[in-house]
Design a protein around this motif. Structure first.
Motif, short mmCIF file in Angstrom:
data_model
loop_
_atom_site.label_atom_id
_atom_site.label_comp_id
_atom_site.label_asym_id
_atom_site.label_seq_id
_atom_site.Cartn_x
_atom_site.Cartn_y
_atom_site.Cartn_z
N LYS A 225 0.81 -1.22 0.00
CA LYS A 225 0.00 0.00 0.00
C LYS A 225 0.84 1.28 0.00
O LYS A 225 0.33 2.34 -0.32
CB LYS A 225 -0.94 0.00 1.22
N CYS A 226 2.10 1.19 0.38
CA CYS A 226 2.95 2.38 0.49
C CYS A 226 3.97 2.40 -0.64
O CYS A 226 5.19 2.51 -0.41
CB CYS A 226 3.66 2.43 1.85
N GLY A 227 3.51 2.31 -1.87
CA GLY A 227 4.42 2.23 -3.01
C GLY A 227 5.30 3.45 -3.16
O GLY A 227 6.50 3.34 -3.46
N ASP A 228 4.76 4.64 -2.91
CA ASP A 228 5.55 5.86 -3.06
C ASP A 228 6.66 5.94 -2.02
O ASP A 228 7.79 6.37 -2.32
CB ASP A 228 4.64 7.09 -2.95
N LYS A 229 6.35 5.56 -0.79
CA LYS A 229 7.36 5.62 0.26
C LYS A 229 8.43 4.54 0.08
O LYS A 229 9.59 4.75 0.44
CB LYS A 229 6.70 5.47 1.63
N ILE A 230 8.04 3.38 -0.46
CA ILE A 230 9.02 2.31 -0.68
C ILE A 230 9.88 2.63 -1.89
O ILE A 230 11.07 2.33 -1.93
CB ILE A 230 8.30 0.97 -0.87
N LEU A 295 -1.72 -8.24 -3.79
CA LEU A 295 -0.58 -8.69 -4.59
C LEU A 295 -0.90 -8.64 -6.08
O LEU A 295 -0.09 -8.18 -6.89
CB LEU A 295 -0.17 -10.10 -4.18
N GLN A 296 -2.08 -9.14 -6.45
CA GLN A 296 -2.44 -9.18 -7.86
C GLN A 296 -2.85 -7.79 -8.37
O GLN A 296 -2.61 -7.46 -9.53
CB GLN A 296 -3.56 -10.19 -8.08
N LYS A 297 -3.45 -7.02 -7.50
CA LYS A 297 -3.83 -5.66 -7.90
C LYS A 297 -2.59 -4.82 -8.18
O LYS A 297 -2.53 -4.09 -9.19
CB LYS A 297 -4.69 -5.03 -6.81
N GLU A 298 -1.60 -4.87 -7.30
CA GLU A 298 -0.38 -4.08 -7.47
C GLU A 298 0.62 -4.76 -8.40
O GLU A 298 1.65 -4.17 -8.73
CB GLU A 298 0.27 -3.84 -6.10
N GLU A 299 0.34 -6.03 -8.79
CA GLU A 299 1.21 -6.79 -9.70
C GLU A 299 2.62 -6.88 -9.16
O GLU A 299 3.61 -6.56 -9.82
CB GLU A 299 1.20 -6.16 -11.10
N ILE A 300 2.71 -7.34 -7.93
CA ILE A 300 3.99 -7.52 -7.24
C ILE A 300 4.17 -9.01 -6.95
O ILE A 300 3.25 -9.67 -6.47
CB ILE A 300 4.05 -6.70 -5.94
N PHE A 301 5.35 -9.51 -7.23
CA PHE A 301 5.66 -10.92 -7.00
C PHE A 301 6.13 -11.11 -5.55
O PHE A 301 6.81 -10.24 -4.99
CB PHE A 301 6.75 -11.41 -7.95
N GLY A 430 2.54 -7.61 -14.25
CA GLY A 430 3.81 -6.99 -13.95
C GLY A 430 4.37 -6.14 -15.06
O GLY A 430 5.52 -5.68 -14.95
N GLN A 431 3.63 -5.88 -16.14
CA GLN A 431 4.13 -5.08 -17.25
C GLN A 431 3.17 -3.93 -17.54
O GLN A 431 1.94 -4.13 -17.58
CB GLN A 431 4.30 -5.93 -18.52
#
Length: 875
Positions: A225-230, A295-301, A430-431
């Motif tokens: 949820k914290c993509g910008d901070k990560i 996980l699937q929404k953000e497309e992160i493995f 993921g693309q």
């Protein structure tokens, strides 16, 4: 020519890229008889691709197979088709498609997708429990080497680092001076040395907790949820490496600590010193389904790096599709993890990098979509356990290589009610710039519905003709609007119901005998049937030997007129008897024992089995035991009734036997008869009063009977066993088919108490009688038993005592003789003092006493040595 080719080649290119459409039948039935499709729209929406509507042929129902279209002038048929396609993207072709679909018809959409060369974002999420200290040291040791290995797979790579621990609250952990369970230490950076520098080193940094699971899900959700901070990049392959040797807490566990507030699916990281932390004491743990969704929404493995001790705890979760993730082991978590951790991460990332996953995003409820590979695709899929039903994965995909996919789409008829198009998307996981948008317009209405014929002659001027079907005006109804409501104020539906009643065959209770349609309360029969209810058929028939063909309206037709007592059975012949005599139990008089129905003079059992449904199915488990259990109450009553009646203390036992016997109804139905014989050497042939000797008045005497083929039952009367035989069927007492088979004979053998040890001492059970079937053990009087026991014990004692003294004396005599022999030998030698016998320590008192006497005799002064050569004692 060159100009023509220049125009033709782009067109050919577009044609090759256009999705190929195939339609297949789903329902497979045109105009089913039990629920016919009465309008063109219903036919198109429900019947399937092989069916269409013919307005010219409503006699056959209008909805007909496509093979009959040549005989129809206004054939109505639809197929699914493509309307338009959009531009191609670099990694998916085309980028958007618009389709018109016929309901309940499978449509195949072909598209191409390829793998992109992406940057890598890898975040290390580490379990900071005390047992993971060695693993963190390994990670720090191999960090630079790991970066160099990953450089062989991608040149653009960034790494991040964070740690998680348990919620600092009981019962999960002791209270600490902090509130967080996740600490984000390093934003995504290309310098992996920062991770090594920020990694905890001191032993005090590794906290233990009170239970085994950890708060890993809290940390995972914050990373998602914290993509910008990560610092996640959209154009990178984003991977979280979760390193642990324990399981994790799930939603609901927080209630144990009073954390009832559900997990908030939002970024909650707060700056705490030089790091960012998550407040763990405000909410419960998140659920596994929320994690999988994000996980699937953000497309992160997600990669789980596990010690071998907990591998089996994670594997079922991943195999069952509860969580879309990869997993691998890094040894036991101690020294052997060096090198294994690096190899694990490189191998897992290589696997992710080489996999191309296509998923369905936001599928509509009225659509059924299945993904598969194209015929020319050389691709192997991942095991089904690693995918959900809305995705497909190609293993070992090469960057830039196009792979053919097929999306098989089926739209149901409910979509026809939608006022707007249906949509979904096909996305390469993921693309970016790898999405195919699909828009579907339901094609549900027939073209002929747009050309209605007002006041049509086919509707007798009382309605509008729409695709061959009359839509009647007010006051009229029927297939051709031929029926008039008149002054009836009832609705058309009520009139139709009344007409249906008038057309219903009272014999079969079916409208027009299911052989025609009801119009204005009269049957319009299909060929070759006719009659008021279409009950007559225009052909010959075979009615068997109990009936013949009847005549309808003066014509010989196919219905059977059965002889008296018979009716048409399931075979269509007059072989079904209306009698019930073969269904009536000869003993109870009940039809099918009230456990079934009598059809064609045979029972169809709902409960039980047998000709009359009289035999419980449980009787087949042990037929003889079931028979004996049924016989024992009445048999005991017949044999011992006179004994129980003679003693007031036995009246309750008599009542119990009578009640148990009445429950079986065997005596009331007259099914039992009792025979007895006497097994005795005495002759009673001249005595007809058997009851005076102890036999039952309910049993008849028979000098002898053969029990070779009879079955034996064992019973108990007043704690004493007795047995009898019976001739009930082997399958059980209730498996009879005739009254003769249902009658059962009981065979009892009486013993003479004066001759039989088994019955001699049972006066308290059958009173004074000389004969008895009871076989109690031989019981002697107590005084006799005590006397015999005491005498026997005394005799044994005397015998053992005498035997002991005899054996002792014999042994003593033997030893004494041996002693004298050796003493004489010593005297002859003259060396008494060195006699070894004087120094022996014998167990026998006899020998010790005699040795003492002999020594005194030898040492006495009066004893002189008769031998002149006796040795000098002074020497």
């Amino acid at each position: 020519m060159i100009k023509v080719m220049a125009l033709f080649l782009p067109l050919l290119y577009l044609v090759l890229l256009l999705p190929f459409v195939q339609s297949q039948n789903v329902d497979g039935t045109c105009n089913p008889p039990n629920q016919p499709y009465t309008t063109c729209n219903k036919c198109i929406q429900m019947s399937g691709i092989q069916c269409g509507w013919c307005p010219d042929n409503l006699v056959q129902g209008g909805c007909m197979p496509r093979s009959s279209s040549s005989t129809c002038n206004q054939w109505q048929w639809k197929d699914s088709r493509e309307v338009s396609t959009g531009d191609n993207l670099d990694y998916i072709k085309p980028s958007n498609v618009q389709l018109k679909l016929r309901p309940n018809v499978k449509h195949q959409l072909q598209f191409k997708a390829s793998k992109a060369q992406l940057a890598m974002d890898m975040y290390f999420l580490f379990d900071q429990s005390g047992t993971m200290r060695d693993i963190l040291e390994v990670l720090s040791a191999v960090a630079v080497e790991l970066s160099e290995e990953l450089a062989k797979l991608t040149t653009d790579r960034k790494f991040g680092f964070g740690i998680f621990k348990e919620k600092p609250i009981l019962p999960f952990d002791v209270r600490r001076d902090y509130r967080y369970d996740f600490e984000h230490l390093v934003d995504l950076t290309s310098n992996i040395s920062e991770i090594v520098a920020k990694a905890p080193r001191d032993e005090k940094d590794f906290a233990g907790n009170l239970d085994n699971p950890e708060s890993g899900l809290d940390a995972l959700l914050q990373l998602l949820k914290c993509g910008d901070k990560i610092g996640w990049r959209k154009d990178a392959t984003r991977t979280i490496v979760y390193l642990t040797d324990a399981t994790f807490h799930l939603s609901g566990d927080g209630n144990l600590a009073g954390l009832w507030k559900p997990y908030e699916q939002s970024c909650k990281l707060q700056q705490t010193g030089k790091s960012q932390t998550y407040d763990a004491l405000s909410n419960d743990y998140p659920s596994l389904s929320v994690l999988n969704y994000e996980l699937q929404k953000e497309e992160i493995f997600l990669i789980f790096g596990l010690t071998s001790t907990i591998e089996n705890s994670y594997k079922p979760m991943i195999d069952s599709k509860d969580l879309y993730a990869w997993m691998g082991t890094m040894g036991s978590g101690r020294g052997n993890a060096i090198g294994q951790l690096k190899d694990l991460l490189v191998e897992m990332y290589r696997e992710i990098k080489d996999d191309l996953r296509v998923g369905i995003n936001n599928p509509h409820d009225n659509l059924d979509i299945k993904l598969s590979f194209g015929a020319n695709s050389k691709c192997s899929t991942k095991p089904a356990g690693q995918l959900d039903s809305n995705s497909i994965m190609c293993d070992e995909a090469v960057v830039g290589q196009e792979i053919d996919f097929i999306a098989e789409i089926t739209m149901n008829e409910t979509a026809c009610l939608s006022e707007s198009p249906l949509s979904f998307s096909l996305k390469v996981f993921g693309q970016e710039e790898s999405t195919l948008e699909v828009e579907i317009m339901p094609d549900c209405d027939c073209e002929c519905m747009q050309r209605p014929e007002q006041n049509s002659a086919r509707c007798l001027g009382n309605g509008t003709l729409e695709c061959g079907v009359c839509n009647c005006y007010d006051g009229f109804y029927g297939d051709k609007c031929e029926c008039s409501k008149g002054n009836q104020g009832t609705s058309v539906d009520s009139l139709n119901n009344k007409d249906q009643i008038n057309c219903t065959n009272p014999t079969s209770n079916s409208v027009c005998s299911n052989r025609g349609t009801c119009s204005c309360g009269k049957c319009d029969c299909n060929q070759p049937y006719f009659g008021t209810y279409c009950e007559c058929k225009e052909d010959t028939c075979d009615c068997g030997d109990k009936g013949k063909c009847t005549v309808c309206n003066g014509q010989r037709v196919g219905n059977c007129k059965c002889d008296k007592g018979y009716e048409v059975g399931p075979s269509g012949n007059c072989d079904c008897s209306i009698n019930t005599d073969q269904c009536v139990d000869p003993f109870s008089g009940l039809t099918c024992s009230k456990n079934g129905k009598c059809k064609c003079n045979a029972c169809e059992c709902d409960v039980g089995e047998g000709q009359y449904c009289q035999n419980p199915k449980t009787a087949a488990l042990d037929s003889n035991q079931y028979t004996c259990n049924r016989l024992i109450p009445c048999t005991s009553l017949m044999i011992f009734r006179h004994i129980l009646e003679s003693d007031p203390s036995d009246l309750q036992l008599l009542k119990n036997l009578e009640n148990s016997c009445n429950d079986t109804k065997l005596l009331q139905q007259g099914r039992l008869s009792c025979l007895f014989t006497v097994n005795s050497s005495n002759v009673f042939s001249d005595n007809d009063e058997w009851t005076e000797l102890g036999t039952s008045k309910d049993c008849l005497y028979q000098p002898e009977f053969d029990i070779t083929n009879k079955r034996r039952c064992e019973a108990v009367f007043k704690d004493c066993p007795y047995f009898f035989y019976h001739d009930a069927p082997n399958e059980g007492i209730d498996s009879y088919t005739t009254k003769e088979e249902g009658n059962v004979k009981i065979f009892v053998t009486y013993l003479n108490k004066s001759e039989s040890v088994l019955t001699k001492f049972n006066e308290d059970r059958d009173l004074k009688y000389d004969l008895s079937p009871i076989t109690c053990p031989y019981m002697m009087p107590k005084w006799m038993i005590i006397t015999i026991s005491g005498t026997s014990a005394l005799f044994v004692f005397i015998f053992l005592f005498l035997a002991y003294f005899i054996i002792i004396n014999l042994e003593e005599r033997r030893k004494y003789k041996e002693f004298k022999r050796r003493a004489n030998t010593i005297f002859d030698d003259g060396n008494v003092y060195i006699n070894p016998l004087s120094r022996l320590n014998r167990a026998s008192t006899f020998f010790r006493k005699r040795m003492s006497v002999i020594n005194r005799i030898i040492n006495s002064p009066s004893v002189t040595d008769p031998s002149p050569t006796a040795p000098n004692q002074s020497q």
